[in-house]
Design a protein around this motif. Structure first.
Motif, PDB file in Angstrom:
ATOM      1  N   ASP A   1       0.839  -1.211   0.000  1.00  0.00           N
ATOM      2  CA  ASP A   1       0.000   0.000   0.000  1.00  0.00           C
ATOM      3  C   ASP A   1       0.867   1.251   0.000  1.00  0.00           C
ATOM      4  N   ARG A   2       1.912   1.220   0.795  1.00  0.00           N
ATOM      5  CA  ARG A   2       2.804   2.380   0.900  1.00  0.00           C
ATOM      6  C   ARG A   2       3.473   2.693  -0.438  1.00  0.00           C
ATOM      7  N   GLU A   3       3.689   1.643  -1.233  1.00  0.00           N
ATOM      8  CA  GLU A   3       4.353   1.816  -2.527  1.00  0.00           C
ATOM      9  C   GLU A   3       3.368   2.096  -3.651  1.00  0.00           C
ATOM     10  N   GLY A   4       2.083   2.101  -3.334  1.00  0.00           N
ATOM     11  CA  GLY A   4       1.081   2.356  -4.374  1.00  0.00           C
ATOM     12  C   GLY A   4       0.819   1.162  -5.268  1.00  0.00           C
ATOM     13  N   ILE A   5       1.037  -0.050  -4.749  1.00  0.00           N
ATOM     14  CA  ILE A   5       0.773  -1.276  -5.501  1.00  0.00           C
ATOM     15  C   ILE A   5      -0.507  -1.894  -4.946  1.00  0.00           C
ATOM     16  N   GLU A   6      -1.497  -2.086  -5.804  1.00  0.00           N
ATOM     17  CA  GLU A   6      -2.792  -2.581  -5.343  1.00  0.00           C
ATOM     18  C   GLU A   6      -2.665  -3.984  -4.769  1.00  0.00           C
ATOM     19  N   ALA A   7      -3.207  -4.173  -3.568  1.00  0.00           N
ATOM     20  CA  ALA A   7      -3.095  -5.461  -2.882  1.00  0.00           C
ATOM     21  C   ALA A   7      -4.407  -5.790  -2.192  1.00  0.00           C
ATOM     22  N   GLN A   8      -4.695  -7.096  -2.110  1.00  0.00           N
ATOM     23  CA  GLN A   8      -5.929  -7.556  -1.476  1.00  0.00           C
ATOM     24  C   GLN A   8      -5.627  -8.693  -0.506  1.00  0.00           C
ATOM     25  N   ILE A   9      -6.337  -8.712   0.606  1.00  0.00           N
ATOM     26  CA  ILE A   9      -6.323  -9.847   1.518  1.00  0.00           C
ATOM     27  C   ILE A   9      -7.570 -10.669   1.229  1.00  0.00           C
ATOM     28  N   LEU A  10      -7.363 -11.959   0.916  1.00  0.00           N
ATOM     29  CA  LEU A  10      -8.449 -12.802   0.410  1.00  0.00           C
ATOM     30  C   LEU A  10      -8.675 -14.026   1.290  1.00  0.00           C
ATOM     31  N   ASP A  11      -9.861 -14.591   1.168  1.00  0.00           N
ATOM     32  CA  ASP A  11     -10.187 -15.945   1.631  1.00  0.00           C
ATOM     33  C   ASP A  11     -10.130 -16.108   3.155  1.00  0.00           C
ATOM     34  N   THR A  12     -10.384 -15.047   3.892  1.00  0.00           N
ATOM     35  CA  THR A  12     -10.319 -15.141   5.347  1.00  0.00           C
ATOM     36  C   THR A  12     -11.413 -16.055   5.904  1.00  0.00           C
ATOM     37  N   VAL A  13     -12.581 -16.071   5.276  1.00  0.00           N
ATOM     38  CA  VAL A  13     -13.672 -16.937   5.751  1.00  0.00           C
ATOM     39  C   VAL A  13     -13.377 -18.389   5.400  1.00  0.00           C
ATOM     40  N   GLU A  14     -12.982 -18.630   4.163  1.00  0.00           N
ATOM     41  CA  GLU A  14     -12.772 -19.997   3.675  1.00  0.00           C
ATOM     42  C   GLU A  14     -11.606 -20.692   4.391  1.00  0.00           C
ATOM     43  N   LEU A  15     -10.572 -19.924   4.738  1.00  0.00           N
ATOM     44  CA  LEU A  15      -9.390 -20.521   5.351  1.00  0.00           C
ATOM     45  C   LEU A  15      -9.482 -20.625   6.865  1.00  0.00           C
ATOM     46  N   GLY A  16     -10.424 -19.899   7.469  1.00  0.00           N
ATOM     47  CA  GLY A  16     -10.624 -20.017   8.911  1.00  0.00           C
ATOM     48  C   GLY A  16      -9.995 -18.874   9.679  1.00  0.00           C
ATOM     49  N   PRO A  17     -10.173 -18.878  11.000  1.00  0.00           N
ATOM     50  CA  PRO A  17      -9.715 -17.773  11.851  1.00  0.00           C
ATOM     51  C   PRO A  17      -8.223 -17.486  11.696  1.00  0.00           C
ATOM     52  N   ASN A  18      -7.917 -16.198  11.529  1.00  0.00           N
ATOM     53  CA  ASN A  18      -6.531 -15.707  11.461  1.00  0.00           C
ATOM     54  C   ASN A  18      -5.734 -16.261  10.281  1.00  0.00           C
ATOM     55  N   ARG A  19      -6.458 -16.673   9.235  1.00  0.00           N
ATOM     56  CA  ARG A  19      -5.773 -17.177   8.050  1.00  0.00           C
ATOM     57  C   ARG A  19      -6.217 -16.379   6.836  1.00  0.00           C
ATOM     58  N   ALA A  20      -5.342 -16.295   5.831  1.00  0.00           N
ATOM     59  CA  ALA A  20      -5.658 -15.495   4.651  1.00  0.00           C
ATOM     60  C   ALA A  20      -4.658 -15.778   3.547  1.00  0.00           C
TER      61      ALA A  20
END
Length: 395
Positions: free
Chosen positions: A67-86
């Protein structure tokens, strides 16, 4: 952060992705190395021991940098992978005239026993010219080398003909659910990827100099097995023939003494032929035709004395887990053992299991497959990316 490694990733990407003659801003390699060292040290301090994983914290750590570098990023699949996973996904855009390149690493690490370490395994301490920590090699170090290449390309203004995709996956060390979930849920994010760079090969470094750069084009397939023997529980003061532990130990001993046949795959044959030039005779001759050399006792002994080369040339079995009673004075009703089997890319899993069962020769020992091997894959080398790597290494 080794700037040779970071530079190799960056240069190979640039060679394969930018228009000829493009003007760019110079890369300050020393500053990039210092920055990468700091980032890797911090990354190692994010404890992603699997189980349980905790890759969500790692994904957030990486996303903040992107984010700091201006590169688009996403955190995905938190529900499918379970608690504290992504999973983490980012993309640096090019002009789209060619298909994308993906840089992929896994954010989880295997457990560490602190008493076996000379430093805190999650300290990220810098000592004796190395960064110490669980995951420095497998594979947060690679993930940071990829990250620094991505940042350097972005900062240099290289006009890319290809998008560069950056991926951090969860759960590679156990069942690969992170990669499987990403592929199944997000085919739209991956459909234009032509090349993928991840772990799987080691560069040989001697006296601080790289002797050769290795490119992994195939991978052995995991075929974990659990052996189970059932018995009759009783008191340890009255030994019986129904104790399952001796029977299991006998089976494990037979497996430990079994030497799997040697088998040279095409990719491994090319690897040995390519590195032969750096060895004196007679080793050079042996490696130039490793299939023939394995019939020579002296050559065979030398080749197989290298644990990595030995693993390249055969299916391997490691005895890794053994469970019986949890009390010294109790004979258990069940005894189990886990073995780590790795198959060469072209080997048949069902046939190898039959072989193992024949080696044990005891129908009371039951085999359960813990991980089915993935589909065999050997990547081609007649590609733009491979040629770009060859051009870089030759320089």
């Amino acid at each position: 952060m080794n700037k040779i490694i970071g530079g190799a990733v960056l240069s190979a990407l640039v060679l394969s992705a930018r228009p000829v003659g493009a003007q760019t801003r110079p890369v300050a390699w020393d500053a990039l190395a210092t920055e990468g060292t700091s980032i890797l040290a911090d990354y190692l301090r994010v404890n992603t021991t699997n189980p349980p994983g905790n890759e969500l914290a790692a994904a957030r750590f990486l996303k903040a940098i992107l984010d700091r570098e201006g590169i688009e990023a996403q955190i995905l699949d938190t529900v499918e992978l379970g608690p504290n996973r992504a999973n983490l996904y980012a993309r640096l855009r090019g002009n789209g005239t060619k298909r994308a390149i993906a840089l992929v690493h896994h954010m989880d690490v295997v457990p560490a026993t602190p008493s076996s370490w000379s430093v805190d395994p999650f300290s990220g301490v810098i000592k004796d010219g190395y960064i110490w920590g669980r995951g420095a090699l497998d594979m947060k170090g690679s993930g940071v080398a990829q990250l620094m290449a991505l940042l350097a390309i972005k900062r240099s203004g290289v006009p890319l003909t290809r998008d560069i995709v950056y991926i951090g996956n969860a759960d590679e060390e156990l069942t690969s659910t992170g990669g499987l979930v990403m592929v199944s849920r997000h085919p739209d994010l991956l459909k234009d990827v032509e090349y993928l760079i991840t772990e799987g090969a080691d560069n040989l470094v001697e006296n601080g100099k790289v002797v050769y750069f290795a490119v992994g084009v195939a991978e052995k397939r995991t075929f974990w097995q659990r052996l189970t023997v059932n018995g009759v529980p009783s008191h340890g003061s009255r030994p019986t023939r129904q104790n399952p532990v001796p029977r299991l130990v006998a089976a494990l001993y037979k497996i430990s003494q079994f030497e799997t046949p040697l088998h040279v795959t095409p990719g491994v044959d090319k690897f040995f032929r390519d590195i032969a030039r750096i060895y004196p005779e007679p080793q050079r001759k042996w490696l130039s035709d490793v299939s023939a050399a394995l019939n020579d006792p002296k050559a065979r002994e030398w080749i197989l004395s290298d644990v990595s080369w030995n693993a390249f040339l055969r299916n391997t079995i490691s005895l890794t887990g053994l469970t019986g009673s949890n009390k010294t004075n109790v004979i258990p009703g069940v005894a189990t053992a886990d073995i780590d089997v790795r198959l060469l890319p072209d080997q048949d899993a069902a046939e190898f299991l039959k072989t193992l069962q024949g080696v044990v020769g005891d129908t009371a020992v039951h085999f359960t497959t813990l991980l089915q091997p993935k589909t065999p894959l050997e990547s081609p080398i007649e590609t733009d990316l491979f040629r770009a790597i060859e051009r870089l290494v030759s320089r």
